[in-house]
Design an enzyme around this catalytic site. Structure first.
Site, PDB file in Angstrom:
ATOM      1  N   LYS A  17       0.821  -1.225   0.000  1.00 26.98           N
ATOM      2  CA  LYS A  17       0.000   0.000   0.000  1.00 26.98           C
ATOM      3  C   LYS A  17       0.848   1.265   0.000  1.00 26.98           C
ATOM      4  CE  LYS A  17      -2.361  -1.077   3.601  1.00 26.98           C
ATOM      5  NZ  LYS A  17      -2.147  -0.459   4.808  1.00 26.98           N
ATOM      6  N   ARG A  93      -9.240   1.971  10.080  1.00 30.16           N
ATOM      7  CA  ARG A  93      -8.779   0.629  10.403  1.00 30.16           C
ATOM      8  C   ARG A  93      -9.817  -0.135  11.207  1.00 30.16           C
ATOM      9  NH1 ARG A  93      -3.190   1.366   9.748  1.00 30.16           N
ATOM     10  NH2 ARG A  93      -1.759  -0.234  10.261  1.00 30.16           N
ATOM     11  N   ARG A 130      11.064  -5.972   4.375  1.00 24.98           N
ATOM     12  CA  ARG A 130      10.835  -4.526   4.243  1.00 24.98           C
ATOM     13  C   ARG A 130      11.803  -3.719   5.113  1.00 24.98           C
ATOM     14  NH1 ARG A 130       4.900  -2.156   5.143  1.00 24.98           N
ATOM     15  NH2 ARG A 130       5.192  -2.597   7.344  1.00 24.98           N
ATOM     16  N   ARG A 162      11.686  -1.545  10.489  1.00 28.03           N
ATOM     17  CA  ARG A 162      10.789  -0.916  11.455  1.00 28.03           C
ATOM     18  C   ARG A 162      10.681  -1.806  12.687  1.00 28.03           C
ATOM     19  NH1 ARG A 162       5.422   0.650   8.083  1.00 28.03           N
ATOM     20  NH2 ARG A 162       4.469  -0.289   9.913  1.00 28.03           N
ATOM     21  N   ARG A 173      -0.264  -7.999  14.201  1.00 25.50           N
ATOM     22  CA  ARG A 173      -0.960  -7.004  13.371  1.00 25.50           C
ATOM     23  C   ARG A 173      -1.875  -7.679  12.356  1.00 25.50           C
ATOM     24  NH1 ARG A 173       2.696  -2.958  10.577  1.00 25.50           N
ATOM     25  NH2 ARG A 173       4.320  -4.505  10.798  1.00 25.50           N
TER      26      ARG A 173
HETATM   27  P1  AMP Z   1       1.033   1.413   9.301  1.00 25.95           P
HETATM   28  O1  AMP Z   1       2.222   2.213   8.918  1.00 25.95           O
HETATM   29  O2  AMP Z   1      -0.221   1.824   8.596  1.00 25.95           O
HETATM   30  O3  AMP Z   1       1.292  -0.073   9.231  1.00 25.95           O
HETATM   31  O4  AMP Z   1       0.762   1.754  10.852  1.00 25.95           O
HETATM   32  C1  AMP Z   1       1.695   1.435  11.870  1.00 25.95           C
HETATM   33  C2  AMP Z   1       0.999   1.347  13.212  1.00 25.95           C
HETATM   34  O5  AMP Z   1       0.411   2.623  13.548  1.00 25.95           O
HETATM   35  C3  AMP Z   1      -0.166   0.361  13.291  1.00 25.95           C
HETATM   36  O6  AMP Z   1       0.258  -0.953  13.522  1.00 25.95           O
HETATM   37  C4  AMP Z   1      -0.962   0.932  14.470  1.00 25.95           C
HETATM   38  O7  AMP Z   1      -0.346   0.627  15.688  1.00 25.95           O
HETATM   39  C5  AMP Z   1      -0.828   2.430  14.244  1.00 25.95           C
HETATM   40  N1  AMP Z   1      -1.920   2.948  13.374  1.00 25.95           N
HETATM   41  C6  AMP Z   1      -1.801   3.471  12.116  1.00 25.95           C
HETATM   42  N2  AMP Z   1      -2.994   3.833  11.623  1.00 25.95           N
HETATM   43  C7  AMP Z   1      -3.907   3.535  12.589  1.00 25.95           C
HETATM   44  C8  AMP Z   1      -5.322   3.637  12.692  1.00 25.95           C
HETATM   45  N3  AMP Z   1      -6.074   4.131  11.674  1.00 25.95           N
HETATM   46  N4  AMP Z   1      -5.921   3.211  13.843  1.00 25.95           N
HETATM   47  C9  AMP Z   1      -5.197   2.725  14.863  1.00 25.95           C
HETATM   48  N5  AMP Z   1      -3.856   2.573  14.845  1.00 25.95           N
HETATM   49  C10 AMP Z   1      -3.213   2.978  13.716  1.00 25.95           C
END
Ligand code: AMP
Length: 221
Positions: A17, A93, A130, A162, A173
């Site tokens: 994404k 989410r 990644r 990360r 996750r």
């Molecule tokens: P991502 O980069 O989208 O994988 O986000 C990394 C982390 O940020 C996720 O695993 C969550 O802990 C937090 N996070 C990002 N977006 C959201 C969201 N919309 N709701 C809740 N937690 C979020």
């Protein structure tokens, strides 16, 4: 051409994404709004939100809906998003967040919701390869031929794994995705608002599928 687009991309973490959204944001000249990147930026800046988010992110949990909805509400109110549109990556989410987003966007509704579909076993393999630039967030994939220390082609920052890409956190996750985020497919699908795009091909092919889906939704018929 119709100016801008208001787009949501849903999909498992590691479905590609982030990279596709960056490319789409250049193609449609709209901001790429990644809630994960917003949270990581506040971690880097050491804000109060960042200190709280760090623990939640590293443990593979979700940050609370109220905080996330507030963040997105403020971001979508900025001029670039109001005037040109946006690509929302990582939000909503949960169904709660999706309902809040419908309220926030009532006067300028989302044009397209896309599910970038990649099966679980494939994303586990992708995520473990990644790497990301600590400073600007550019994503990379390990090939084994990188120079050490690895520096970012875009800004020269350190390229690292990360903290939340460890195998345990990834599996947590993905479990969370099935329980919290997958219901969004039903939420948008049953309302006829969802376009499913197969994300298993090469990045260029997937990009072509995404633009075709977005253009079809922007110019029906
Ligand atoms: P991502 O980069 O989208 O994988 O986000 C990394 C982390 O940020 C996720 O695993 C969550 O802990 C937090 N996070 C990002 N977006 C959201 C969201 N919309 N709701 C809740 N937690 C979020």
């Amino acid at each position: 051409m119709i100016a801008g687009v208001r787009l949501i991309i849903i999909g498992r973490q590691g479905a590609g994404k982030g990279t596709q959204c960056l490319r789409l944001s250049r193609h449609y000249v709209v901001p790429h709004i990644s809630t994960g990147e917003m949270l990581r930026a506040s971690v880097r800046e050491g804000t109060e939100l960042g200190r709280m988010a760090k623990q939640v992110i590293e443990s593979g949990q979700l940050v609370g809906d109220d905080i996330m909805v507030g963040l997105v509400r403020d971001r979508l109110a900025q001029d670039d998003a109001r005037n040109r549109g946006y690509i929302l990556d990582g939000f909503p989410r949960t169904v709660n967040q999706a309902e809040a987003l419908d309220e926030i966007t009532e006067s300028a509704p989302i044009n397209v919701v896309i599910d970038l579909d990649v099966p679980r076993d494939l994303v586990v393999a992708r995520i473990s390869a990644r790497r990301v630039c600590r400073d600007c967030g550019t994503n990379y994939t390990v090939t084994g031929r990188e120079r050490r220390p690895w520096t970012c082609d875009v800004c020269g920052g350190d390229v690292v794994q990360r903290d939340d890409d460890s195998e345990d956190a990834v599996n947590r996750r993905l479990d969370l995705y099935e329980s919290q985020t997958a219901p969004l497919l039903e939420f948008y699908g049953s309302a006829g608002r969802l376009v499913i795009v197969d994300g298993t091909a090469s990045p260029d092919v997937v990009f072509g599928r995404l633009t075709a889906a977005i253009d079809a939704a922007r110019n029906p018929g």
